[in-house]
Design an enzyme around this catalytic site. Structure first.
Site, short mmCIF file in Angstrom:
data_model
loop_
_atom_site.label_atom_id
_atom_site.label_comp_id
_atom_site.label_asym_id
_atom_site.label_seq_id
_atom_site.Cartn_x
_atom_site.Cartn_y
_atom_site.Cartn_z
N GLU A 6 -8.27 3.36 10.24
CA GLU A 6 -8.26 2.32 11.19
C GLU A 6 -7.10 2.62 12.09
OE1 GLU A 6 -8.08 -1.30 9.07
OE2 GLU A 6 -10.13 -1.42 9.44
N LEU A 161 -8.41 5.34 7.07
CA LEU A 161 -8.58 3.92 6.83
C LEU A 161 -7.18 3.37 6.55
CD1 LEU A 161 -11.58 3.92 4.30
CD2 LEU A 161 -11.68 3.60 6.77
N ASP A 162 -6.96 2.11 6.90
CA ASP A 162 -5.69 1.49 6.53
C ASP A 162 -5.50 1.56 5.02
OD1 ASP A 162 -4.87 0.74 9.04
OD2 ASP A 162 -5.63 -1.30 8.90
N LYS A 163 -4.27 1.51 4.60
CA LYS A 163 -3.96 1.56 3.18
C LYS A 163 -4.77 0.53 2.39
CE LYS A 163 -0.08 1.13 -0.07
NZ LYS A 163 1.38 0.91 -0.21
#
Length: 342
Positions: A6, A161-163
């Site tokens: 993201e 992707l974000d964490k």
């Protein structure tokens, strides 16, 4: 369609460079009474422009900034006159190390690997997340075949992707695959579908959200819709299910298909429709209704309810059409089941 990423590679690199360029060792900043106006982190950031405000906040949290010998306890406290000592540790080595972290592998060949990333795992090492990342796991799993592909710091990574966003990711194992995948993301020739569980429901039930996104001028870790500048962003969405009263749903399951892949795109766009992801600590903008809060607690949701459910693309080397689906992870699946009872 590009990744929600993201966080896109170039955007995140710009953040990382701030830390890479900062000095290390001991620095002393003297504040006179007329200089000590406002929050201490903000004031100190103006005196050390080579360091980001976020980095100064992190140093304060680690007890590495003192005033006249006493540690600063709160980054949001009012600045006071005095001598501020910065004990800045040397930068962590840029090259990540292999770690034996279990991976859920959906597909793998000599050129690329597709995994189902769990929430809580960062895509690659960065400030404050030097280990336990997908890159560390891939280096162990793939061995020498991954080394240096796409750069030393982020080997194999072509999107993110974000964490705390779960779901399907692809990584390259060869230069040819890396270049090919990067080209697919650049031209939006990637099928990406995310499932979000939201506070309320966006209206209308099906639509397209457009709005340029840029880093917030108030918080550089946060993104925002902007009227001028920024990067064009387009999200197509459909409400697959609404929960609670039909006239005013308390929550919803929303499928988001990306036409672009900007930093935090889905989270920012859904929040702009008044339906942020449940559990989103950054863009949540207010608590959900009490029954929804209760459902979140029972489900153990401790992150934004966002999952990369579908990834489809043409193999950049073999030309094979590939498509992968990932079911909702336990926290989101349990939450959806709870919401269905509202």
């Amino acid at each position: 369609m590009a990744s929600e990423a993201e966080l896109e590679i170039d955007d995140e690199a710009a953040v990382d460079e701030d830390v890479a360029l900062e000095p290390f060792g001991v620095r002393i900043v003297a504040l006179a009474a007329e200089d000590a106006v406002g929050r201490v982190d903000k004031v100190l950031a103006t005196r050390l422009p080579e360091m980001s405000r976020g980095r100064i906040q992190a140093l304060i949290a680690e007890g590495r900034i003192t005033r006249d010998g006493a540690a600063i306890a709160d980054a949001s406290a009012r600045a006071l006159p005095g001598d501020y000592r910065f004990d800045i540790p040397p930068p962590v080595a840029a090259e990540p190390q292999p770690e034996a972290i279990p991976l859920t592998v959906l597909f793998e060949d000599a050129h690329l690997i597709v995994v189902d990333k769990p929430a809580g795992m960062a895509a690659h090492p960065g400030p404050g997340t030097e280990s336990g990342t997908l890159v560390n796991a891939l280096l162990h799993h793939c061995g020498a075949s991954l080394s240096g592909i796409g750069g030393v710091a982020r080997p194999g990574i072509v999107h993110r992707l974000d964490k705390d966003t779960s779901g399907v990711m692809v990584a390259a194992k060869t230069d040819a695959a890396h270049q090919g995948l990067s080209a697919l993301f650049a031209t939006h020739d990637i099928e990406r579908v995310y499932i979000a569980l939201t506070r309320g429901a966006p209206h209308p039930a099906r639509g397209t959200i457009e709005g340029a996104i840029a880093r917030s001028t108030h918080d550089r870790k946060k993104m925002a819709l902007v009227k001028t500048g920024g990067r064009h962003a387009v999200t197509h969405y459909v409400v697959e299910a609404a929960f609670g009263p039909a006239a005013k749903p308390l929550a919803a399951r929303v499928a988001c298909r990306l036409e672009t892949g900007r930093t935090h795109q889905i989270r920012v766009h859904l929040a702009s429709k008044g339906a942020p992801c449940l559990g989103d600590p950054t863009y949540g903008s207010g608590p959900p209704a009490e029954p929804v809060r209760r459902a979140m607690a029972e489900a153990g949701l401790a992150r934004q309810a966002l999952h990369a459910a579908v990834l489809g693309f043409v193999h950049p080397v073999t030309g094979e059409a590939l498509r992968f689906e990932s079911a909702l992870p336990p926290d989101m699946a349990t939450l959806q089941a709870q919401l269905e009872t509202l």
